[in-house]
Scaffold this active site. Sequence first.
Site, PDB file in Angstrom:
ATOM      1  N   ASP A 188      14.258  10.376  33.702  1.00 28.77           N
ATOM      2  CA  ASP A 188      14.971  11.397  32.933  1.00 28.77           C
ATOM      3  C   ASP A 188      16.475  11.165  33.069  1.00 28.77           C
ATOM      4  OD1 ASP A 188      16.275  13.795  32.075  1.00 28.77           O
ATOM      5  OD2 ASP A 188      14.399  14.897  32.345  1.00 28.77           O
ATOM      6  N   ASP A 226       4.926   3.085  12.569  1.00 28.64           N
ATOM      7  CA  ASP A 226       6.237   2.851  13.179  1.00 28.64           C
ATOM      8  C   ASP A 226       6.795   1.477  12.833  1.00 28.64           C
ATOM      9  OD1 ASP A 226       6.323   5.292  14.405  1.00 28.64           O
ATOM     10  OD2 ASP A 226       6.524   4.512  16.438  1.00 28.64           O
ATOM     11  N   ARG A 231      18.955  12.963  32.378  1.00 29.19           N
ATOM     12  CA  ARG A 231      19.696  14.093  32.942  1.00 29.19           C
ATOM     13  C   ARG A 231      19.716  14.025  34.472  1.00 29.19           C
ATOM     14  NH1 ARG A 231      16.199  18.212  29.403  1.00 29.19           N
ATOM     15  NH2 ARG A 231      14.685  16.707  30.211  1.00 29.19           N
ATOM     16  N   GLU A 255      20.909  12.282  20.690  1.00 27.18           N
ATOM     17  CA  GLU A 255      21.339  13.532  20.064  1.00 27.18           C
ATOM     18  C   GLU A 255      22.046  14.471  21.035  1.00 27.18           C
ATOM     19  OE1 GLU A 255      17.868  15.326  18.300  1.00 27.18           O
ATOM     20  OE2 GLU A 255      17.224  13.405  17.469  1.00 27.18           O
ATOM     21  N   ASN A 256      21.686  14.418  22.312  1.00 28.07           N
ATOM     22  CA  ASN A 256      22.101  15.465  23.247  1.00 28.07           C
ATOM     23  C   ASN A 256      23.071  15.034  24.334  1.00 28.07           C
ATOM     24  OD1 ASN A 256      20.359  17.605  22.161  1.00 28.07           O
ATOM     25  ND2 ASN A 256      18.677  16.309  22.881  1.00 28.07           N
ATOM     26  N   ILE A 273      18.162  11.458  24.002  1.00 29.81           N
ATOM     27  CA  ILE A 273      19.437  11.109  24.636  1.00 29.81           C
ATOM     28  C   ILE A 273      20.523  10.939  23.580  1.00 29.81           C
ATOM     29  CG2 ILE A 273      20.635   9.402  26.063  1.00 29.81           C
ATOM     30  CD1 ILE A 273      17.894   8.727  27.314  1.00 29.81           C
ATOM     31  N   GLY A 316      15.614   7.743  23.445  1.00 28.08           N
ATOM     32  CA  GLY A 316      14.832   8.765  24.118  1.00 28.08           C
ATOM     33  C   GLY A 316      14.277   8.133  25.378  1.00 28.08           C
ATOM     34  N   ASN A 317      13.068   8.517  25.781  1.00 25.30           N
ATOM     35  CA  ASN A 317      12.432   7.796  26.886  1.00 25.30           C
ATOM     36  C   ASN A 317      12.138   6.365  26.452  1.00 25.30           C
ATOM     37  OD1 ASN A 317      11.302   7.726  29.582  1.00 25.30           O
ATOM     38  ND2 ASN A 317       9.318   7.568  28.583  1.00 25.30           N
TER      39      ASN A 317
END
EC number: 2.7.2.1
Length: 399
Positions: free
Chosen positions: A284, A147, A286, A335-336, A333, A209-210
């Site tokens: 999360d 990474d 969402r 992407e969506n 997150i 993301g997370n």
Amino acid sequence: MSKTISINAGSSSLKWQLYLMPEEKVLAKGLIERIGKDDAISTVKFNGQEASETLAIKDHTAAVKILLDDLIHLDIIKSYDEITGVGHRVVAGGTYFNESALVDSEEVIKKVEELALLAPLHNKANAAGIRAFKKILPDITSVVVFDTAFHTTMPEVAYRYPLPNKYFTENQVRKYGAHGTSHYYVAHEAAKILEKPIEKLKLITVHMGNGVSLTAVDGGKSVDTSMGFTPLGGVMMGTRTGDLDPAVIPYLMDNTEDFKTPEDIRRIFNNESGLLGISELSNDMREIEAATAAGNKNATLAYNMFIDRIIKHIGAYAAVMNGVDAIVFTAGIGENDAHIRSEIMKHFDWLGADIVTEKNEKRPVYGVISSNAAKVKVLVIPTDEELVIARDVERLKTK
């Protein structure tokens, strides 16, 4: 043709994807969870189907055997011999690994384990996955993909911390970054979509993301990134603090019972902070957004703090590169979540960036979501770290 597995080993999980190479066709993918438990779960997705089983899996070696046996049982492969290569995601490569490497000696695995000092939550688990595959498939090509490797092009002015020099020379304390494989992939995909040489582009890639990180990519090279000495640094994340005043640590050690050991600090900063710590509800996004819409004050604050930190880093990286051609969103997150993207980008009208609502809210979304007239393009590109890993296995196999 060859069949290559990309592996992301966690302390109690094994995420994998099987490719037919060089066609780059995904034959199957899956996840083994709760390794070390009697009720571990192995899930395989293939040809539009899904197979799942619950069973005892004592360690990573047992998990690898279950994975391979599942592939045979589901008629995805006929025998172990069909697997010709395996690539392992490793979080920290330090200054020792500036690119992907063949696992051609015990020394390589030991070095990955030693570098757990830089990624205590990840590298030991990554090494366990490497050892498991070496035990069961000792003769196939084995590759480690880091990474941190993409970020080894950062200039010293970006990666050094303003500490006394001896902590850099003796203890290697510096910025290493993370999510490099993801930032590399989406930067190169953005160049293809924009039909411009990556050497001519200034990009800001936003992996949300997370875990969350941003990278300034100038001419195809990482010149700065938000994560630091470990993946704890940078912007606010799902359960991680991101950057904060170091004086907070001794203050809390002196004035609370919660911060008594280094392990306390690591646990609270890595696992109990960020969106979860502020909202006191969830990590999360969402759930945070739903609670925000319902008027939850803590969730609203967490949401706004998350956006605030990302806005500041985008602005900083535009300044670092003296301009930017495109901003790229990726990961869960990124992407969506159309609303998050919109909330972030409304702060960059001055930069010549915009978002077209219809493009932004389309599902699934891929490619440019800004207007044709925008000076700074905005893109959404699903990341594919597994594909980068598989490509590196093929590349190193032929060396």
